[in-house]
Design a protein around this motif. Structure first.
Motif, mmCIF file in Angstrom:
data_model
loop_
_atom_site.group_PDB
_atom_site.id
_atom_site.type_symbol
_atom_site.label_atom_id
_atom_site.label_comp_id
_atom_site.label_asym_id
_atom_site.label_seq_id
_atom_site.Cartn_x
_atom_site.Cartn_y
_atom_site.Cartn_z
ATOM 1 N N THR A 109 -22.257 -42.673 5.085
ATOM 2 C CA THR A 109 -21.854 -41.952 6.290
ATOM 3 C C THR A 109 -22.781 -42.433 7.403
ATOM 4 O OG1 THR A 109 -21.128 -40.012 5.051
ATOM 5 C CG2 THR A 109 -21.596 -39.709 7.390
ATOM 6 N N PHE A 110 -22.192 -42.996 8.437
ATOM 7 C CA PHE A 110 -22.975 -43.587 9.508
ATOM 8 C C PHE A 110 -23.103 -42.634 10.693
ATOM 9 C CE2 PHE A 110 -23.563 -48.032 8.308
ATOM 10 C CZ PHE A 110 -22.606 -48.210 7.329
ATOM 11 N N GLY A 111 -24.189 -42.815 11.430
ATOM 12 C CA GLY A 111 -24.310 -42.174 12.731
ATOM 13 C C GLY A 111 -23.541 -42.980 13.772
ATOM 14 N N GLN A 112 -23.615 -42.518 15.006
ATOM 15 C CA GLN A 112 -22.819 -43.141 16.066
ATOM 16 C C GLN A 112 -23.405 -44.453 16.558
ATOM 17 O OE1 GLN A 112 -24.200 -40.171 15.929
ATOM 18 N NE2 GLN A 112 -22.862 -38.559 16.718
ATOM 19 N N GLY A 113 -24.649 -44.702 16.220
ATOM 20 C CA GLY A 113 -25.287 -45.948 16.607
ATOM 21 C C GLY A 113 -26.116 -45.825 17.873
ATOM 22 N N THR A 114 -27.149 -46.658 17.967
ATOM 23 C CA THR A 114 -28.000 -46.763 19.146
ATOM 24 C C THR A 114 -28.090 -48.228 19.520
ATOM 25 O OG1 THR A 114 -29.351 -44.830 18.563
ATOM 26 C CG2 THR A 114 -30.321 -46.439 20.094
ATOM 27 N N ILE A 115 -27.729 -48.530 20.759
ATOM 28 C CA ILE A 115 -27.839 -49.921 21.229
ATOM 29 C C ILE A 115 -29.267 -50.137 21.704
ATOM 30 C CG2 ILE A 115 -27.045 -51.604 22.918
ATOM 31 C CD1 ILE A 115 -24.393 -50.082 23.006
ATOM 32 N N LEU A 116 -29.938 -51.089 21.100
ATOM 33 C CA LEU A 116 -31.313 -51.406 21.488
ATOM 34 C C LEU A 116 -31.334 -52.690 22.301
ATOM 35 C CD1 LEU A 116 -34.370 -50.844 21.329
ATOM 36 C CD2 LEU A 116 -34.413 -52.315 19.289
ATOM 37 N N THR A 117 -31.906 -52.609 23.490
ATOM 38 C CA THR A 117 -32.096 -53.770 24.356
ATOM 39 C C THR A 117 -33.583 -54.098 24.376
ATOM 40 O OG1 THR A 117 -30.222 -53.107 25.730
ATOM 41 C CG2 THR A 117 -31.783 -54.692 26.682
ATOM 42 N N VAL A 118 -33.899 -55.368 24.227
ATOM 43 C CA VAL A 118 -35.287 -55.812 24.276
ATOM 44 C C VAL A 118 -35.454 -56.693 25.508
ATOM 45 C CG1 VAL A 118 -37.139 -57.016 23.082
ATOM 46 C CG2 VAL A 118 -35.432 -55.737 21.769
ATOM 47 N N HIS A 119 -36.360 -56.282 26.390
ATOM 48 C CA HIS A 119 -36.604 -57.023 27.624
ATOM 49 C C HIS A 119 -37.763 -57.987 27.463
ATOM 50 C CE1 HIS A 119 -33.832 -54.501 29.858
ATOM 51 N NE2 HIS A 119 -34.412 -53.420 29.363
ATOM 52 N N PRO A 120 -37.603 -59.243 27.901
ATOM 53 C CA PRO A 120 -38.703 -60.222 27.791
ATOM 54 C C PRO A 120 -39.822 -59.915 28.779
ATOM 55 C CG PRO A 120 -36.814 -61.196 28.906
ATOM 56 C CD PRO A 120 -36.374 -59.831 28.450
#
Lengths: 120, 114
Positions: A109-120
């Motif tokens: 059962t999955f959660g809705q998800g989190t989009i992770l952005t990594v800034h240089p």
């Protein structure tokens, strides 16, 4: 039925810094598994880390670690020394133990998800 | 190391057509799981098989059926396709006693229904 909630639709972090992704879940079971999966733009599902509920020790995999609070039903993921390649959608997931041949293990059962952005 | 193989990678079908998705698990893996991930959605469990028998069923429409064959590969058959069936379909496999065996995902089949 079990539910998994990720309350952070998006998170961002600077390269080399630390970020924590949150996850809470609801279950009446005492024995289960929790996972963090990473889904990059290629859409492949990649296992980041796994926690067995009966183990009190928090799981660690290199730069990835979890804070598992069973009583609070909380399972957060900490990414240290963030890298550009860490940018992805991260899913928290739950599975029961047991079933024929342990087949409940793969019924996630999955959660809705989190989009992770990594800034240089 | 061998991974879970799914075919085809991409599939385009029209409404009311049928589609068959195939999954080849990692050698010696006897359990297969199917998931559907709609656009911007989390994956949803559809169905699983252990030793060629259905072991669990999730939110799989009646228009869909699946089976696992003697060589442990699995096929997901989808009939009377609807626009809403457009999604990424994942297959995953594990080994019996899988509590200690990681779940391996394939790269998915992207189905587009037009």
């Amino acid at each position: 039925a079990q539910t998994v909630t990720q309350s952070q639709p998006e998170m961002s972090v600077q390269e080399a810094e630390t970020v924590t992704l949150s996850c809470t879940y609801d279950t009446s079971e005492s024995d289960y598994y929790l996972f963090w999966y990473k889904q990059p733009p290629s859409r492949q599902m990649i296992l980041v880390i796994r926690q067995e509920a009966y183990k009190q020790q928090n799981a660690t995999e290199n730069r990835f670690s979890v804070n598992f609070q069973k009583a609070a039903k909380s399972f957060s993921l900490k990414i240290s020394d963030s890298q550009l390649g860490d940018a992805a959608m991260y899913f928290c997931a739950y599975s029961s133990s047991g079933g024929a041949g342990g087949t409940s293990y793969g019924k996630l059962t999955f959660g809705q998800g989190t989009i992770l952005t990594v800034h240089p | 190391a061998a991974g879970v193989i799914q075919s085809p990678r991409h599939l385009i079908k029209e409404k009311r057509e049928t589609a068959t998705l195939k999954c080849y698990p990692i050698p010696r893996h006897d359990t297969v799981y199917w998931y559907q991930q709609g656009p911007g959605q989390d994956p949803q469990f559809l169905i699983s098989f252990y030793e060629k028998m259905q072991s669990d069923k999730g939110s799989i429409p009646d228009r869909f059926s699946a089976q696992q064959f003697s060589d442990y590969h699995s096929e997901l058959n989808m009939s009377s396709l609807e626009l809403g069936d457009s999604a990424l379909y994942f297959c995953a496999s594990s080994q019996w006693g899988g509590d200690n065996s990681p779940l391996h995902f394939g790269n998915g089949t992207r189905l587009t229904v037009t």
